[in-house]
Design an enzyme around this catalytic site. Structure first.
Site, PDB file in Angstrom:
ATOM      1  N   ARG A  70       0.902  -1.251   0.112  1.00  0.00           N
ATOM      2  CA  ARG A  70      -0.156   0.052  -0.080  1.00  0.00           C
ATOM      3  C   ARG A  70       0.704   1.227  -0.135  1.00  0.00           C
ATOM      4  NH1 ARG A  70      -4.697   1.310   4.305  1.00  0.00           N
ATOM      5  NH2 ARG A  70      -2.920   1.575   5.621  1.00  0.00           N
ATOM      6  N   MET A  95     -12.612   2.809  -3.904  1.00  0.00           N
ATOM      7  CA  MET A  95     -12.745   1.629  -2.999  1.00  0.00           C
ATOM      8  C   MET A  95     -11.736   1.444  -2.372  1.00  0.00           C
ATOM      9  SD  MET A  95     -15.993   1.408  -3.031  1.00  0.00           S
ATOM     10  CE  MET A  95     -16.325  -0.114  -2.264  1.00  0.00           C
ATOM     11  N   ARG A  96     -10.713   2.265  -2.058  1.00  0.00           N
ATOM     12  CA  ARG A  96      -9.677   2.005  -1.336  1.00  0.00           C
ATOM     13  C   ARG A  96      -9.379   2.731   0.109  1.00  0.00           C
ATOM     14  NH1 ARG A  96      -6.903  -2.315  -2.940  1.00  0.00           N
ATOM     15  NH2 ARG A  96      -7.467  -2.613  -5.080  1.00  0.00           N
ATOM     16  N   LEU A  98      -7.712   4.600   2.662  1.00  0.00           N
ATOM     17  CA  LEU A  98      -6.225   5.489   2.455  1.00  0.00           C
ATOM     18  C   LEU A  98      -5.825   5.115   4.122  1.00  0.00           C
ATOM     19  CD1 LEU A  98      -7.742   8.292   0.658  1.00  0.00           C
ATOM     20  CD2 LEU A  98      -5.960   6.776  -0.332  1.00  0.00           C
ATOM     21  N   ASN A 112     -15.157  12.566   1.006  1.00  0.00           N
ATOM     22  CA  ASN A 112     -15.889  11.278   0.316  1.00  0.00           C
ATOM     23  C   ASN A 112     -17.227  11.539   0.620  1.00  0.00           C
ATOM     24  OD1 ASN A 112     -15.627   8.654  -0.254  1.00  0.00           O
ATOM     25  ND2 ASN A 112     -16.450   8.153   1.999  1.00  0.00           N
ATOM     26  N   HIS A 114     -20.628   9.261   1.191  1.00  0.00           N
ATOM     27  CA  HIS A 114     -21.008   7.944   1.734  1.00  0.00           C
ATOM     28  C   HIS A 114     -22.456   7.820   1.883  1.00  0.00           C
ATOM     29  CE1 HIS A 114     -20.574   4.315   4.104  1.00  0.00           C
ATOM     30  NE2 HIS A 114     -21.311   4.821   4.826  1.00  0.00           N
ATOM     31  N   SER A 141     -24.124  11.333   3.030  1.00  0.00           N
ATOM     32  CA  SER A 141     -23.448  12.287   3.853  1.00  0.00           C
ATOM     33  C   SER A 141     -22.156  12.693   2.944  1.00  0.00           C
ATOM     34  CB  SER A 141     -23.022  11.831   5.218  1.00  0.00           C
ATOM     35  OG  SER A 141     -24.021  11.295   5.703  1.00  0.00           O
ATOM     36  N   THR A 146     -10.646  11.359   7.237  1.00  0.00           N
ATOM     37  CA  THR A 146      -9.761  11.171   8.130  1.00  0.00           C
ATOM     38  C   THR A 146      -9.097   9.640   8.049  1.00  0.00           C
ATOM     39  OG1 THR A 146     -11.247  10.472  10.070  1.00  0.00           O
ATOM     40  CG2 THR A 146     -10.520  12.740   9.784  1.00  0.00           C
ATOM     41  N   LEU A 149     -12.121   5.102   9.149  1.00  0.00           N
ATOM     42  CA  LEU A 149     -12.981   4.600   7.812  1.00  0.00           C
ATOM     43  C   LEU A 149     -14.734   5.311   8.166  1.00  0.00           C
ATOM     44  CD1 LEU A 149     -13.321   3.247   5.184  1.00  0.00           C
ATOM     45  CD2 LEU A 149     -14.395   1.253   6.415  1.00  0.00           C
ATOM     46  N   GLU A 179     -27.753  11.836  -4.116  1.00  0.00           N
ATOM     47  CA  GLU A 179     -26.328  11.851  -4.025  1.00  0.00           C
ATOM     48  C   GLU A 179     -25.636  12.806  -5.100  1.00  0.00           C
ATOM     49  OE1 GLU A 179     -23.779   8.481  -3.717  1.00  0.00           O
ATOM     50  OE2 GLU A 179     -25.247   7.320  -2.702  1.00  0.00           O
TER      51      GLU A 179
END
Ligand code: GRF
Length: 232
Positions: A70, A95-96, A98, A112, A114, A141, A146, A149, A179
């Site tokens: 990673r 879809m990773r 960080l 992001n 969600h 949202s 951060t 997750l 969204e």
């Protein structure tokens, strides 16, 4: 807003790219200032990359499977992001997870979307989990990213009533168009006002917010704050 103050956006995605499409549409409609300087994916075959190419936006793949670990992947990702010269790093179906190191290096700049009313239902399968919990309300949202997750300070939300007979599929189908309004509206808000993450919540123009801003109630599709949406 002067051209120099407009902050450019880079979009990271792994799949179909419908949220990218919505952001792009908002820019061409004039609801959202700033350019999408590049679309970056960890997946070679992401449909979102094709959409970006059709729009003449630079579409770059940083394939996760080409890197041993990673850290090496994130180093390449960070370099590609830096080369895009964008300020905002927008995760639209990326879809990773960080690492803390990556997130801290880009603190306050990663957003992001969600599909739940965070802090409820972090992680996957949110539509089914809303039904399993017998909840009457669902939503999406946008939050600062951060190391936790789906756990960063929430900027904005859009709400949706759960109807009798709803399934995970019908909820997903009704939520997606919302969204597609929420993400561009939130990016427009961030272009208009100084919004910062502070502890678990956010400040707007330095004023702490007690709750996420609700689209249509607290702020409009063009990012403008509506009366009582202003912090006081
Ligand atoms: C959206 O449901 C978003 O909330 C989640 O991933 C999905 C991405 O969809 N994070 P798309 O690729 O933008 O169509």
């Amino acid at each position: 807003m002067s051209r120099a103050e407009i902050r450019q956006i880079v979009v990271l995605l792994s799949g179909r790219g419908s949220n990218y499409r919505a952001l792009r549409q908002a820019q061409t409609d004039g609801r959202l200032d700033g350019d999408i300087t590049a679309v970056i994916s960890d997946q070679t075959d992401a449909i979102g990359l094709k959409l970006a190419r059709q729009d003449d936006i630079e579409a770059i793949c940083v394939p996760r499977d080409r890197f041993n670990d990673r850290a090496a992947f994130e180093q390449a990702l960070a370099k590609t992001i830096a080369e895009s010269r964008a300020h905002w790093i927008v995760l639209a179906g990326f879809m990773r997870v960080l690492s803390a190191k990556f997130v801290e290096a880009h603190a306050g700049r990663i957003l992001n979307i969600h599909p739940s009313l965070l802090p409820r239902h972090r992680g996957l399968h949110t539509h089914q989990r809303v039904l399993d919990a017998g909840e009457t309300e669902h939503g999406a949202s946008v939050h600062f990213v951060t190391a936790k997750l789906d756990g960063g300070p929430v900027i904005s939300q859009v709400r949706l009533a759960v109807e009798p007979g709803d399934t995970a599929e019908t909820l997903a189908e009704r939520l997606l168009p919302l969204e597609h309004r929420l993400f561009p509206a939130t990016m427009a808000l961030l272009q208009r006002y100084p919004v910062e993450a502070r502890n678990e919540s956010i400040t707007i123009e330095g004023k702490p917010q007690v709750a996420p801003l609700v689209l249509g109630t607290d702020f409009a599709d063009d990012g403008r704050l509506l009366g009582h949406g202003r912090a006081n």
